[in-house]
Scaffold this motif. Structure first.
Motif, PDB file in Angstrom:
ATOM      1  N   GLY A   1      58.746  38.521  24.719  1.00  0.00           N
ATOM      2  CA  GLY A   1      57.776  38.954  23.715  1.00  0.00           C
ATOM      3  C   GLY A   1      58.381  38.987  22.324  1.00  0.00           C
ATOM      4  O   GLY A   1      57.754  38.568  21.344  1.00  0.00           O
ATOM      5  N   CYS A   2      59.613  39.481  22.233  1.00  0.00           N
ATOM      6  CA  CYS A   2      60.298  39.498  20.932  1.00  0.00           C
ATOM      7  C   CYS A   2      60.579  38.089  20.439  1.00  0.00           C
ATOM      8  O   CYS A   2      60.442  37.798  19.246  1.00  0.00           O
ATOM      9  N   THR A   3      60.967  37.208  21.341  1.00  0.00           N
ATOM     10  CA  THR A   3      61.240  35.825  20.952  1.00  0.00           C
ATOM     11  C   THR A   3      59.975  35.142  20.453  1.00  0.00           C
ATOM     12  O   THR A   3      59.979  34.472  19.412  1.00  0.00           O
ATOM     13  N   VAL A   4      58.869  35.315  21.192  1.00  0.00           N
ATOM     14  CA  VAL A   4      57.600  34.732  20.764  1.00  0.00           C
ATOM     15  C   VAL A   4      57.204  35.297  19.401  1.00  0.00           C
ATOM     16  O   VAL A   4      56.792  34.554  18.498  1.00  0.00           O
TER      17      VAL A   4
ATOM     18  N   GLY B   1      50.087  39.440  37.083  1.00  0.00           N
ATOM     19  CA  GLY B   1      51.113  39.158  36.089  1.00  0.00           C
ATOM     20  C   GLY B   1      50.781  37.935  35.248  1.00  0.00           C
ATOM     21  O   GLY B   1      50.913  37.958  34.023  1.00  0.00           O
ATOM     22  N   LEU B   2      50.315  36.891  35.886  1.00  0.00           N
ATOM     23  CA  LEU B   2      49.935  35.685  35.143  1.00  0.00           C
ATOM     24  C   LEU B   2      48.751  35.962  34.217  1.00  0.00           C
ATOM     25  O   LEU B   2      48.661  35.379  33.139  1.00  0.00           O
ATOM     26  N   ALA B   3      47.879  36.871  34.621  1.00  0.00           N
ATOM     27  CA  ALA B   3      46.712  37.209  33.794  1.00  0.00           C
ATOM     28  C   ALA B   3      47.111  37.876  32.479  1.00  0.00           C
ATOM     29  O   ALA B   3      46.329  37.884  31.534  1.00  0.00           O
ATOM     30  N   SER B   4      48.327  38.389  32.404  1.00  0.00           N
ATOM     31  CA  SER B   4      48.774  39.058  31.175  1.00  0.00           C
ATOM     32  C   SER B   4      49.252  38.077  30.106  1.00  0.00           C
ATOM     33  O   SER B   4      49.477  38.480  28.961  1.00  0.00           O
ATOM     34  N   THR B   5      49.382  36.812  30.442  1.00  0.00           N
ATOM     35  CA  THR B   5      49.948  35.825  29.521  1.00  0.00           C
ATOM     36  C   THR B   5      49.286  35.813  28.133  1.00  0.00           C
ATOM     37  O   THR B   5      49.990  35.845  27.127  1.00  0.00           O
TER      38      THR B   5
ATOM     39  N   VAL C   1      51.401  36.368  24.454  1.00  0.00           N
ATOM     40  CA  VAL C   1      51.459  35.169  23.622  1.00  0.00           C
ATOM     41  C   VAL C   1      50.713  35.386  22.308  1.00  0.00           C
ATOM     42  O   VAL C   1      51.163  34.959  21.243  1.00  0.00           O
ATOM     43  N   LEU C   2      49.578  36.084  22.381  1.00  0.00           N
ATOM     44  CA  LEU C   2      48.711  36.207  21.213  1.00  0.00           C
ATOM     45  C   LEU C   2      48.988  37.430  20.347  1.00  0.00           C
ATOM     46  O   LEU C   2      48.499  37.488  19.217  1.00  0.00           O
ATOM     47  N   TYR C   3      49.764  38.401  20.837  1.00  0.00           N
ATOM     48  CA  TYR C   3      50.017  39.594  20.020  1.00  0.00           C
ATOM     49  C   TYR C   3      50.491  39.245  18.601  1.00  0.00           C
ATOM     50  O   TYR C   3      49.953  39.784  17.634  1.00  0.00           O
ATOM     51  N   PRO C   4      51.470  38.357  18.433  1.00  0.00           N
ATOM     52  CA  PRO C   4      51.917  38.077  17.058  1.00  0.00           C
ATOM     53  C   PRO C   4      50.803  37.523  16.159  1.00  0.00           C
ATOM     54  O   PRO C   4      50.829  37.716  14.950  1.00  0.00           O
ATOM     55  N   LEU C   5      49.830  36.860  16.746  1.00  0.00           N
ATOM     56  CA  LEU C   5      48.725  36.333  15.952  1.00  0.00           C
ATOM     57  C   LEU C   5      47.757  37.428  15.528  1.00  0.00           C
ATOM     58  O   LEU C   5      47.037  37.274  14.537  1.00  0.00           O
ATOM     59  N   ALA C   6      47.731  38.527  16.256  1.00  0.00           N
ATOM     60  CA  ALA C   6      46.782  39.606  15.957  1.00  0.00           C
ATOM     61  C   ALA C   6      46.962  40.137  14.549  1.00  0.00           C
ATOM     62  O   ALA C   6      45.984  40.466  13.879  1.00  0.00           O
ATOM     63  N   LYS C   7      48.193  40.209  14.081  1.00  0.00           N
ATOM     64  CA  LYS C   7      48.432  40.752  12.737  1.00  0.00           C
ATOM     65  C   LYS C   7      47.925  39.832  11.631  1.00  0.00           C
ATOM     66  O   LYS C   7      47.920  40.201  10.475  1.00  0.00           O
TER      67      LYS C   7
ATOM     68  N   GLY D   1      49.749  47.388  22.297  1.00  0.00           N
ATOM     69  CA  GLY D   1      49.619  48.393  23.350  1.00  0.00           C
ATOM     70  C   GLY D   1      49.089  47.808  24.647  1.00  0.00           C
ATOM     71  O   GLY D   1      49.538  48.161  25.739  1.00  0.00           O
ATOM     72  N   ALA D   2      48.115  46.900  24.537  1.00  0.00           N
ATOM     73  CA  ALA D   2      47.578  46.257  25.732  1.00  0.00           C
ATOM     74  C   ALA D   2      48.640  45.394  26.412  1.00  0.00           C
ATOM     75  O   ALA D   2      48.742  45.370  27.641  1.00  0.00           O
ATOM     76  N   ALA D   3      49.452  44.709  25.616  1.00  0.00           N
ATOM     77  CA  ALA D   3      50.474  43.818  26.175  1.00  0.00           C
ATOM     78  C   ALA D   3      51.659  44.582  26.752  1.00  0.00           C
ATOM     79  O   ALA D   3      52.090  44.341  27.882  1.00  0.00           O
ATOM     80  N   ILE D   4      52.176  45.524  25.992  1.00  0.00           N
ATOM     81  CA  ILE D   4      53.445  46.142  26.352  1.00  0.00           C
ATOM     82  C   ILE D   4      53.316  47.130  27.512  1.00  0.00           C
ATOM     83  O   ILE D   4      54.284  47.413  28.203  1.00  0.00           O
ATOM     84  N   ASN D   5      52.107  47.621  27.743  1.00  0.00           N
ATOM     85  CA  ASN D   5      51.904  48.596  28.814  1.00  0.00           C
ATOM     86  C   ASN D   5      51.324  47.985  30.078  1.00  0.00           C
ATOM     87  O   ASN D   5      51.028  48.694  31.036  1.00  0.00           O
ATOM     88  N   TYR D   6      51.215  46.689  30.102  1.00  0.00           N
ATOM     89  CA  TYR D   6      50.643  45.993  31.251  1.00  0.00           C
ATOM     90  C   TYR D   6      51.477  46.196  32.517  1.00  0.00           C
ATOM     91  O   TYR D   6      50.966  46.115  33.623  1.00  0.00           O
ATOM     92  N   GLY D   7      52.736  46.501  32.347  1.00  0.00           N
ATOM     93  CA  GLY D   7      53.610  46.731  33.503  1.00  0.00           C
ATOM     94  C   GLY D   7      53.143  47.863  34.390  1.00  0.00           C
ATOM     95  O   GLY D   7      53.368  47.836  35.606  1.00  0.00           O
ATOM     96  N   GLY D   8      52.490  48.873  33.810  1.00  0.00           N
ATOM     97  CA  GLY D   8      51.961  49.965  34.631  1.00  0.00           C
ATOM     98  C   GLY D   8      50.889  49.469  35.586  1.00  0.00           C
ATOM     99  O   GLY D   8      50.878  49.793  36.776  1.00  0.00           O
TER     100      GLY D   8
END
Length: 174
Positions: free
Chosen positions: A17-20, A76-80, A84-90, A101-108
């Motif tokens: 996520g940081c790399t993307v 897990g694949l559904a979280s892609t 991928v799109l979080y950086p575009l949100a800004k 928040g939606a991306a980073i907490n998907y692990g729960g």
């Protein structure tokens, strides 16, 4: 074993996520004091090198994901799109912290599916929602340090959107 898999997967996916984010934002990062020294922003790494590193991170993450039960693989694949799109949100919304928040907490959610095989929204929704609100809270606070640079660079954020109303909003998020 499951905890070890999730630890390895979390490290791999947070790193990916940081790399993307750094790939998408390298031009913005050059104009923000706090981020202008990142390797892509300052030209110490080429995008092709970062993409190669991203491939390695995603390979590790995929290996972890494939070790999980099939319903968890699908979840897990559904979280892609989220990571991928979080950086575009800004670039398109004043609420990129909500997307984070939606991306980073998907692990729960993914952890529940890995253990139980399905999603019990009565349990998962409060957990996911609470973690989402916490991310919205802390990342709004974090975004305040870059407000001046973000505004000049055209980066959008809850810190810019909320401005002087941040404290009441943080209280609501809590």
């Amino acid at each position: 074993l499951l905890c070890s898999l999730f630890a390895a997967g979390a490290v791999a996916m947070r790193g990916a996520g940081c790399t993307v984010n750094d790939l998408w934002d390298r031009d913005f990062d050059r104009r923000v004091e706090r981020t202008r020294h990142r390797p892509l922003a300052r030209g110490a790494l080429q995008p092709s090198q970062a993409i190669g590193f991203l491939g390695a991170q995603l390979s590790v993450a995929l290996g972890v994901l494939l070790a999980l039960p099939l319903p968890a693989v699908a979840a897990g694949l559904a979280s892609t799109p989220l990571w991928v799109l979080y950086p575009l949100a800004k670039r398109v919304t004043d609420w990129p912290q909500a997307v984070l928040g939606a991306a980073i907490n998907y692990g729960g959610l993914l952890g529940w599916v890995a253990v139980r095989g399905d999603v019990d929204w009565a349990v998962v929704a409060p957990l996911y929602g609470g973690a989402w609100l916490w991310t919205l809270h802390y990342d709004t606070v974090y975004a305040h340090q870059d407000k001046r640079d973000d505004a000049a660079a055209g980066v959008r954020s809850t810190a810019l959107r909320l401005g002087d109303s941040t404290l009441p909003a943080l209280t609501l998020f809590s």
